[in-house]
Design an enzyme around this catalytic site. Structure first.
Site, PDB file in Angstrom:
ATOM      1  N   CYS A  79      32.245 -66.071-112.728  1.00 28.56           N
ATOM      2  CA  CYS A  79      32.876 -67.421-111.969  1.00 28.56           C
ATOM      3  C   CYS A  79      33.042 -69.536-113.268  1.00 28.56           C
ATOM      4  O   CYS A  79      31.644 -69.148-113.535  1.00 28.56           O
ATOM      5  CB  CYS A  79      32.220 -68.150-110.489  1.00 28.56           C
ATOM      6  SG  CYS A  79      32.713 -69.422-110.741  1.00 28.56           S
ATOM      7  N   CYS A  82      32.701 -71.952-112.212  1.00 33.21           N
ATOM      8  CA  CYS A  82      30.138 -72.792-111.938  1.00 33.21           C
ATOM      9  C   CYS A  82      30.286 -72.867-113.473  1.00 33.21           C
ATOM     10  O   CYS A  82      29.302 -73.480-113.223  1.00 33.21           O
ATOM     11  CB  CYS A  82      30.072 -70.995-111.787  1.00 33.21           C
ATOM     12  SG  CYS A  82      30.751 -70.365-109.972  1.00 33.21           S
TER      13      CYS A  82
END
Length: 324
Positions: A79, A82
């Site tokens: 991700c 993230c």
């Protein structure tokens, strides 16, 4: 994915009374034990960011949330947002100096937790305070937004649950925070615990009496005031027929008793603004003893929600306008 702001105030969760009281008691006992041992119960800055998995979730998140707000960062290696968000959260965890604990959960390795929190995409950030889960935001977020959300979280945790955070000592060894036995309960702890146990058992009369016993000796005890207001509300709605109450309120908009009963149901259901608005409108429609009864019930409901809640502040202004 665009950021999605979440309100910290939420609905009134009457089941959280027990969690709030336990959180306050545990926080006070932890501080008292540290003082008794001649220490501070301090943690190192490295202890403010932890990796959590399904096996340790109850210990590392749920149990710790009775001492300090736990912010959960759901992330994954693949991700990209993230990788931008997580370092900011880690830096802020240290900067906030123990006001919250950051728990990082890898969703690929902990699918069950992801499902339990109902997460549709990452990054997703939640908080757990005294066992109560609160969604904070989802998707990438700017630091200003994150700080505002964290400030609100810290304020809610302190005002509603008495959680003032962890003591941080830069010289403390990671993982070296003391975990010894707690001190004996304070002078009112036994009575407050009796009230909580009565609530657990559905004995609302017993809970009310226990809170009243505390207040007879300590009229300013905020924990007992809040518990009493909520226990009395639960007792009032216990035998109600919601359909009949709401039908009567709809048919009799100027009937003080009908509107008071409906407002109690509104609040128990988490419809705070509806409850307040209903009673303020009834104040405008009534006079004399009826008007005073509605006003007094509204003030009681303010105590249930919490006098510092923004919804209470706004409703107080609206009540003043309605009265004068």
């Amino acid at each position: 994915m665009q950021p999605r702001n979440m309100s910290m105030s939420g609905v009134v969760d009457l089941a959280a009374v027990k969690a709030a009281q336990e959180a306050k008691a545990k926080a006070e006992q932890t501080r008292a034990e540290a003082a008794r041992q001649g220490g501070t119960g301090a943690v190192s800055p490295a202890d403010l960011v932890i990796d959590v998995d399904e096996a340790g979730f109850e210990r590392d998140v749920l149990q710790r949330s009775a001492e300090v707000p736990v912010v959960i960062d759901f992330w994954a290696e693949w991700c990209q947002p993230c990788k931008q968000l997580s370092p900011v959260l880690e830096r802020l965890a240290v900067e906030y100096n123990g006001r919250f604990l950051l728990a990082k959960i890898d969703v690929d390795a902990n699918q069950m937790l992801m499902q339990q929190f109902g997460i549709q995409g990452i990054p997703a950030v939640f908080a757990v305070v005294a066992g109560q889960a609160l969604p904070l935001f989802q998707g990438a977020a700017g630091e200003e937004q994150i700080r505002g959300t964290l400030d609100q979280l810290v304020q809610v945790a302190e005002q509603r649950f008495g959680l003032t955070g962890l003591v941080v000592d830069p010289d403390a060894q990671p993982g070296a925070a003391p975990a010894g036995p707690v001190m004996p309960a304070g002078p009112y702890d036994a009575l407050l615990e009796a009230a909580v146990q009565a609530l657990d058992a559905g004995d609302l009369g017993g809970a009310i009496q226990a809170y009243q016993n505390v207040l007879s000796d300590d009229p300013a005890n905020s924990e007992a005031q809040l518990g009493l207001a909520q226990a009395e509300l639960l007792k009032r709605v216990q035998g109600m027929d919601p359909q009949r109450v709401r039908k009567e309120a709809a048919e009799k908009p100027a009937d003080a008793g009908a509107q008071i009963a409906a407002a109690d149901l509104d609040l128990v259901g988490g419809h705070v603004e509806d409850a307040f608005g209903r009673l303020i409108e009834t104040v405008q429609r009534t006079a004399g003893d009826d008007r005073d009864a509605v006003r007094r019930r509204l003030l009681e409901l303010f105590e249930v929600v919490g006098t510092d809640d923004p919804r209470v502040v706004g409703a107080r202004r609206a009540l003043a306008r309605a009265l004068f």
